[in-house]
Scaffold this active site. Structure first.
Site, short mmCIF file in Angstrom:
data_model
loop_
_atom_site.label_atom_id
_atom_site.label_comp_id
_atom_site.label_asym_id
_atom_site.label_seq_id
_atom_site.Cartn_x
_atom_site.Cartn_y
_atom_site.Cartn_z
CB SER A 157 -0.93 -0.05 1.22
OG SER A 157 -1.88 0.95 1.17
CG ASP A 322 -6.44 -3.54 -3.38
OD1 ASP A 322 -7.23 -2.58 -3.17
OD2 ASP A 322 -5.24 -3.51 -3.06
CG HIS A 355 -5.81 -1.97 0.21
ND1 HIS A 355 -4.83 -2.09 -0.75
CD2 HIS A 355 -5.31 -1.10 1.13
CE1 HIS A 355 -3.78 -1.33 -0.42
NE2 HIS A 355 -4.05 -0.73 0.71
#
Lengths: 386, 205
Positions: A157, A322, A355
């Site tokens: 991320s 995601d 995610h």
């Protein structure tokens, strides 16, 4: 809370502090005269100092990536699933370093620490830091630890964005770049989510323009809403349906506004526990670092040009469900690397966790990650023995 | 190391040293691994199966996990490779024509292998047995086969003509990937696996 530490855990770990007095010039034009970085290390550093791995944390992460601080801890570090003996980031092989980024709220200099000049908490006066600023501060920590070149820099991320920045800014200081569930910049939709987060925090009556420390309060309502929104976007529709469905907590509807559906209960719990462990000013800074990250911008939007000088070998991974950092965004990174004939492997992992998948030990994910880390290990130059 | 599958051995004979190779449907990375070590080839593989991604990474082969039916233009610009290889993959594609076009765009030369549906055993099973052929090369039943676009040498060559593709070289082998005399005389009838080296007419000089 473990009665016995699991065999595949690094076990008890102790955070350390590095103090820096060399001023750090920031992208925003301001300067941090001195600052602290809190970090943890796991596994032995070899004598050639060539087996070190840097872990970059995401929005709400910190230096505590693995292991336990005490036997009373309810939970291990945030990436216990991937770091430890025999795990993909194998602490029997690597010396792992993870730090809390500048602007964080877990020990490193940030809004909730004291500004040495005023003797008061920084609060909203703490400068806005960027991913580039972070990479520079991390490079200084590497200098301090005597690590000239990382065997790999790894992050998911927002952490993955830092890995990209490292590969661009310090091409010779990392052999491998592991970029998981990341993106070359945020989409408008992502920036929009961040703006809702900021509005939730800043409109809380207890926010006091960021000076809430002096009022002895925290903007807990805003933090809760911000975190609830975050959680919805980190999960996929399928994952939420599978986890909660339309299940009712008491088995019937009550025609009221208390918690009725299980999903409401989950979100409220996540929101409340976040209030206890996170700082609103840090949250604001993190969202800004995310929004501003765009290494291609300096090259007229051309990511291939931005990555032209990277020398690290890349492993890029994304997760099918995601939608905040979708596979399409990871493919952009891969495409740009291929344009420059860089060495890259890409795994698009089938997962319905959204995610959040990058923190979950999904078997195929752990397999490819582990395989790649074996290559990272194999690439460590042989130690010269005297 | 075990010996290289004969069709892969033939292909690697066709690939020059230190060239750039893209392998579409690279499986466990055997060919690229071989080419890298024997011919110092710089290559990438595209593959969809998770287990194969792991095998490729274990071999140190650059692999990109993607669905070839989604096309390869997302990743590669024109003329990115000296060779684009596709072994036993074309017949399992939804859009073989588009993929063939794309492979000829991103690479200078293409190397394609596929099971020959014109082999006499296939013909006999359909003509005399009245059922869809099942063989060592095509082991699945019609309802569970991944091979949805089977063709004969003749079919493939006519598609090449339509797309302006010139055939530089052709080999046929049997199901054990061995050369047989019959395959040389009547390839479309006696060859079980076809191996082609192709190039766009406009690139041919």
């Amino acid at each position: 809370m473990p009665d016995i530490l699991p065999a595949d855990s690094i076990g008890l770990v102790t955070p350390q502090v590095a103090h820096f007095e060399q001023p750090l010039r920031l992208d925003c034009g301001r300067e941090l005269g001195e600052y602290d970085l809190v970090y943890e290390t796991y596994g032995e550093l070899n004598s050639a100092r060539s087996n070190a791995i840097l872990i970059c944390h995401a929005l709400s992460g910190d230096a505590h990536a693995a292991g336990y601080h005490s036997m009373k801890d309810k939970k291990p570090g945030w990436w216990e699933s991937a770091i430890g003996p025999g795990k993909p980031i194998d602490t029997n092989r690597f010396h792992v370093v993870c730090l809390n980024n500048l602007g964080g709220c877990k020990g490193s200099s940030g809004p909730n620490t004291v500004n040495p000049q005023s003797g008061k908490p920084w609060g909203p006066e703490f400068p806005i830091v960027t991913v580039r600023d972070w990479a520079e501060s991390q490079a200084r920590l590497a200098d301090r630890l005597g690590i000239d070149q990382w065997a790999a820099v790894i992050g998911g991320s927002l952490g993955g964005m830092q890995v990209l920045q490292w590969a661009i800014d310090y091409p010779k200081r990392l052999r491998h770049a592991v970029v998981i569930a990341a993106a070359p910049n945020l989409t408008a939709q992502n920036i929009a989510f961040n703006e809702v987060v900021r509005q939730a925090l800043r409109s809380d009556p207890d926010f006091h323009n960021g000076h809430y420390y002096e009022h002895g309060v925290v903007p807990s309502g805003g933090l809760k809403i911000a975190r609830m929104l975050g959680h919805i976007t980190y999960l996929s529709d399928d994952a939420m349906r599978a986890k909660f469905g339309r299940e009712l907590r008491e088995g019937k509807i009550n025609f009221g506004f208390d918690v009725e559906f299980q999903v409401e209960s989950y979100l409220r719990y996540q929101g409340e526990s976040f209030v206890e462990r996170f700082d609103a000013n840090t949250y604001l800074l993190m969202t800004k670092a995310l929004d501003y990250f765009d290494p291609a911008a300096a090259h007229g939007g051309n990511l291939s040009a931005a990555l032209a000088g990277v020398e690290a070998k890349f492993f890029v991974a994304s997760f099918t469900s995601d939608w905040r950092f979708s596979p399409t965004r990871s493919r952009e990174i891969v495409k740009a690397l291929l344009d420059g004939d860089k060495t890259v492997c890409y795994a698009e992992i089938e997962a319905d966790h959204g995610h959040d998948a990058f923190l979950i030990p999904i078997p195929h994910y752990m397999d490819v990650f582990g395989s790649y880390m074996k290559q990272v290990y194999a690439d460590i130059p042989p130690e010269v023995t005297v | 190391m075990s010996e290289l599958r004969p069709d892969l051995a033939i292909i690697s004979e066709w690939i020059s040293h230190e060239s750039r190779v893209l392998d579409l449907g690279c499986g466990d990375g055997t060919l690229l691994d071989h080419l890298k070590r024997q011919r110092n080839v710089d290559g990438y593989g595209l593959e969809i199966a998770p287990a194969n991604i792991v095998s490729c990474i274990d071999k140190g082969v650059n692999v990109i996990q993607t669905d070839l039916d989604a096309g390869i233009s997302d990743f590669f610009d024109e003329d990115s490779f000296d060779y684009v290889v596709m072994t036993q993959t074309l017949q399992a594609m939804y859009y073989p024509e588009r993929l063939l076009k794309e492979m000829m765009r991103v690479g200078r030369e293409g190397i394609v292998t596929f099971p020959n549906f014109g082999h006499w055993r296939c013909r006999a099973q359909l003509a005399l047995g009245g059922h869809m052929p099942v063989s060592t090369t095509l082991p699945n039943k019609w309802y569970n086969t991944p091979n949805i676009h089977l063709c004969t040498l003749k079919d493939f060559e006519s598609l090449c003509r339509k797309l302006g593709i010139r055939i530089l070289q052709r080999s046929v082998v049997d199901h054990a990937h061995r050369y047989r005399l019959g395959g040389k005389i009547l390839p479309n009838l006696l060859g079980e696996i076809a191996i082609y080296r192709i190039i766009l007419e406009r690139r041919f000089s």
